[in-house]
Design a protein around this motif. Structure first.
Motif, PDB file in Angstrom:
ATOM      1  N   GLU A 249      37.797  16.375 -66.202  1.00  0.00           N
ATOM      2  CA  GLU A 249      36.976  17.534 -65.870  1.00  0.00           C
ATOM      3  C   GLU A 249      37.599  18.362 -64.754  1.00  0.00           C
ATOM      4  O   GLU A 249      37.541  19.592 -64.763  1.00  0.00           O
ATOM      5  CB  GLU A 249      35.576  17.063 -65.453  1.00  0.00           C
ATOM      6  CG  GLU A 249      34.597  18.175 -65.135  1.00  0.00           C
ATOM      7  CD  GLU A 249      33.921  18.745 -66.364  1.00  0.00           C
ATOM      8  OE1 GLU A 249      33.099  19.657 -66.226  1.00  0.00           O
ATOM      9  OE2 GLU A 249      34.221  18.259 -67.482  1.00  0.00           O
ATOM     10  N   ASN A 381      28.975  16.254 -68.171  1.00  0.00           N
ATOM     11  CA  ASN A 381      28.830  16.610 -69.581  1.00  0.00           C
ATOM     12  C   ASN A 381      28.905  15.418 -70.527  1.00  0.00           C
ATOM     13  O   ASN A 381      28.939  15.607 -71.747  1.00  0.00           O
ATOM     14  CB  ASN A 381      29.917  17.620 -69.961  1.00  0.00           C
ATOM     15  CG  ASN A 381      29.766  18.916 -69.196  1.00  0.00           C
ATOM     16  OD1 ASN A 381      28.658  19.426 -69.055  1.00  0.00           O
ATOM     17  ND2 ASN A 381      30.868  19.431 -68.674  1.00  0.00           N
ATOM     18  N   ARG A 383      27.690  12.777 -72.840  1.00  0.00           N
ATOM     19  CA  ARG A 383      26.469  12.703 -73.635  1.00  0.00           C
ATOM     20  C   ARG A 383      25.859  11.313 -73.517  1.00  0.00           C
ATOM     21  O   ARG A 383      26.556  10.299 -73.605  1.00  0.00           O
ATOM     22  CB  ARG A 383      26.782  13.007 -75.097  1.00  0.00           C
ATOM     23  CG  ARG A 383      25.551  13.137 -75.979  1.00  0.00           C
ATOM     24  CD  ARG A 383      25.949  13.556 -77.369  1.00  0.00           C
ATOM     25  NE  ARG A 383      26.865  12.592 -77.980  1.00  0.00           N
ATOM     26  CZ  ARG A 383      27.448  12.773 -79.153  1.00  0.00           C
ATOM     27  NH1 ARG A 383      27.257  13.903 -79.818  1.00  0.00           N
ATOM     28  NH2 ARG A 383      28.253  11.850 -79.658  1.00  0.00           N
TER      29      ARG A 383
END
Length: 608
Positions: A249, A381, A383
């Motif tokens: 990220e 982010n 999931r």
């Protein structure tokens, strides 16, 4: 009787081999490489030349070429145990671990009386997860050579991995004695023990002083005065690994109008989603695994890297010799190694005020960089699915309170386990959920639980599963118990991400304060304690107070962007301000100094 003159070939080769050996002893590995290559030109089957060349290449960090040289030595003289041993060392450098084990076993078949080969085999067995076999190998080395300190240190760590605490106090006393006497030992081996910041710094300095540094040290000078700041991230773990998970990220989010990102990899390409993500995110991705330390440094310097970030540190696969070459004007210890490197080759270490207070600067060879919030990037982010299975599917009793401690086994100490068992006594309808890390670990922990009056069925062991399921299943837990003095890092982020509260004990070292940093950035500082008694009391209180625990879960259920821990936009802004300040100082010719990002102004980015 007169002797016949030697053939010209032999006469020319022997001095070259003598010269090569002398150069090896002097640490002139590049020149030794040349001498042995010249010898092999004249005598391609000369065993000593293959061995010498392989040694020079291994010292230079060119493991792949060293494998070729030692393979040739084995072919020429298969009965030479040293050749098999050296081949194994080079294979280890290439992370060809199963082949490495086979080569060590071949060496031991020839010379079972050599303690060093038993020790070397133990290290690779440990790395492939065969911890009990590794311990046996270290014990064999110590039987042959009782004073073999490297094996004693590694045996102590193997026992920690196995949760075999019979020699716990004796092992710790040995490590303390070695540090006090400035005997080199891998600094990482000290971090899970109740060591002080002073001991960790001392061990790191002693270890750094023994590194083999190429003679040709680079002098990259000051960063470029114009254009983008060139960041270089270097690691063996751009793969399915905690580092690969955390750094993706960051690389994606860097502001490309101000920064260019180059990733230097010297680890395996496992084809994982983490690897593919990093390769796609980097502006340039370069495999340096086949390059020597100096060649890798020359490539980095040639690429004009302004700030080089070590994502490995003193962990497995470290290549700190590259940093010793000084390929970049600014060099940073970042993310992977939770302690000081103890070396002047690193200018900064990325931290935060909770993780390393400013008052602790004296225990770090690097200058502290304080980000406004947690030092660790945490991808918001990921999931999170609903649990794929029920509690019963994971062996968890319905209706029981589930304490969770998903830690690597070496982080579990007798003191930690004592507290956890007392909590089980204090909360009768409860279980402790641990990671399954091997049959030996399970057996030892069940025995330790029985000694503390806890039935075996109250310890539930979670099998290894994929990252998505591992994240999701934690929703079946009620409270995460941090370990001490080496607490949760990425595992702590996982727990908070799924809304699982953590009870933490903040100590005096980096490793003991990561969970405290995570909780502060999750706006849950009330879950950080200062003593073992406070830690135990808070965990017991929460286990007995469903309403308090539910209130904590509610705080974690807020949108991730509202929590600084998961606000990657804010994180990257702070990190880039720090990089810009490092760059500004280096460009001005100023010495590195501590940086507090909160005191910097965003407008300073324009200085880049």
């Amino acid at each position: 009787m007169t002797t016949s003159p030697q053939p010209p070939e032999a006469a020319s080769v022997e001095p070259l081999i003598v010269l090569g050996r002398s150069l090896l002893e002097q640490g002139q590995f590049e020149n030794a490489d040349l001498a042995f290559r010249l010898a092999l030109t004249a005598a391609p089957e000369r065993f000593e030349a293959h061995m010498g060349l392989g040694t020079a290449l291994e010292q230079l960090g060119d493991h792949k070429s060293a494998v070729e040289s030692f393979t040739a030595a084995v072919r020429v003289r298969p009965e030479a145990a040293a050749a098999h041993n050296n081949l194994a060392i080079a294979l280890y450098g290439c992370l060809r671990l199963e082949e490495c084990i086979a080569a060590y076993q071949a060496a031991l078949a020839l010379r079972p009386d050599l303690a060093a080969i038993h020790h070397n085999l133990g290290e690779v067995l440990r790395d492939v997860g065969r911890t009990a076999d590794a311990a046996a190998a270290f014990e064999a080395a110590l039987r042959l050579e009782p004073g073999y300190l490297d094996s004693a240190v590694q045996l102590a760590h193997a026992r920690r991995l196995l949760c075999d605490w019979g020699q716990y106090e004796a092992d710790w006393q040995l490590l303390q004695q070695l540090v006090a006497n400035n005997v080199p030992l891998p600094p990482f081996s000290l971090l899970a023990w109740p060591s002080t910041p002073a001991e960790q710094l001392s061990a790191a300095r002693t270890w750094a002083a023994r590194l083999s540094v190429p003679a040709d040290r680079l002098a990259p000078g000051r960063p470029n005065a114009s254009g983008k700041i060139r960041l270089g991230y270097i690691s063996a773990d751009f793969r399915a690994h905690a580092t690969g998970q955390l750094i993706g990220e960051v690389i994606e989010r860097h502001d490309r109008s101000r920064f260019e990102v180059v990733c230097y990899s010297y680890g395996p390409n496992d084809g994982s989603p983490e690897r593919r993500r990093i390769e796609a995110a980097a502006d340039v991705f370069i495999d340096i695994s086949a390059r020597s330390h100096l060649e890798a440094a020359q490539r980095i310097a040639g690429d004009g890297i302004d700030i080089l970030l070590d994502l490995q540190g003193n962990t497995s696969g470290a290549r700190t010799e590259i940093f010793a070459c000084r390929p970049a004007p600014v060099q940073v210890n970042y993310l992977a190694y939770p302690a000081t490197m103890g070396s002047g080759h690193y200018d900064y270490i990325i931290a935060d005020p909770v993780l390393i207070p400013a008052s602790e600067q004296r225990w770090f060879a690097e200058n502290l960089v304080h980000l406004p919030n947690c030092y660790q990037p945490n991808d918001p982010n990921r999931r999170i699915e609903a649990p794929l299975h029920s509690r019963a599917d994971y062996g968890l009793p319905e209706g029981a309170f589930v304490f969770c401690g998903f830690h690597n086994s070496f982080k579990i100490t007798p003191a930690v386990f004592d507290v956890w068992m007392r909590l089980l006594h204090g909360v009768p309808n409860s279980v402790l959920w641990l990671l399954e890390t091997g049959a030996e670990v399970r057996q030892n922990l069940l025995l330790e639980a029985a000694r503390r009056g806890i039935a075996g069925e109250r310890l539930v062991f979670a099998k290894r599963v994929g990252p998505d399921e591992h994240l999701a299943r934690q929703r079946h837990a009620d409270l995460f118990l941090d370990a001490f003095p080496y607490g949760a890092h990425t595992t702590g982020t996982d727990a908070l991400l799924v809304g699982l509260p953590i009870v933490a004990l903040a100590g005096k070292t980096f490793t003991s304060r990561v969970a405290a940093s995570l909780l502060a950035s999750a706006r849950l500082p009330e879950l950080v304690t200062a003593t073992v008694g406070e830690y135990e009391a808070l965990a017991l209180e929460l286990a007995r107070s469903p309403e308090k625990l539910e209130a904590l879960r509610a705080k974690l259920s807020r949108p991730r962007a509202e929590l600084p821990l998961f606000d990657m936009k804010r994180y990257i802004a702070g990190l880039e301000l720090a990089f810009a300040e490092m760059h500004r100082r280096a460009r001005a010719g100023a010495a590195p100094a501590p940086i507090t990002v909160a005191a910097l102004k965003p407008g300073m980015m324009s200085a880049a």
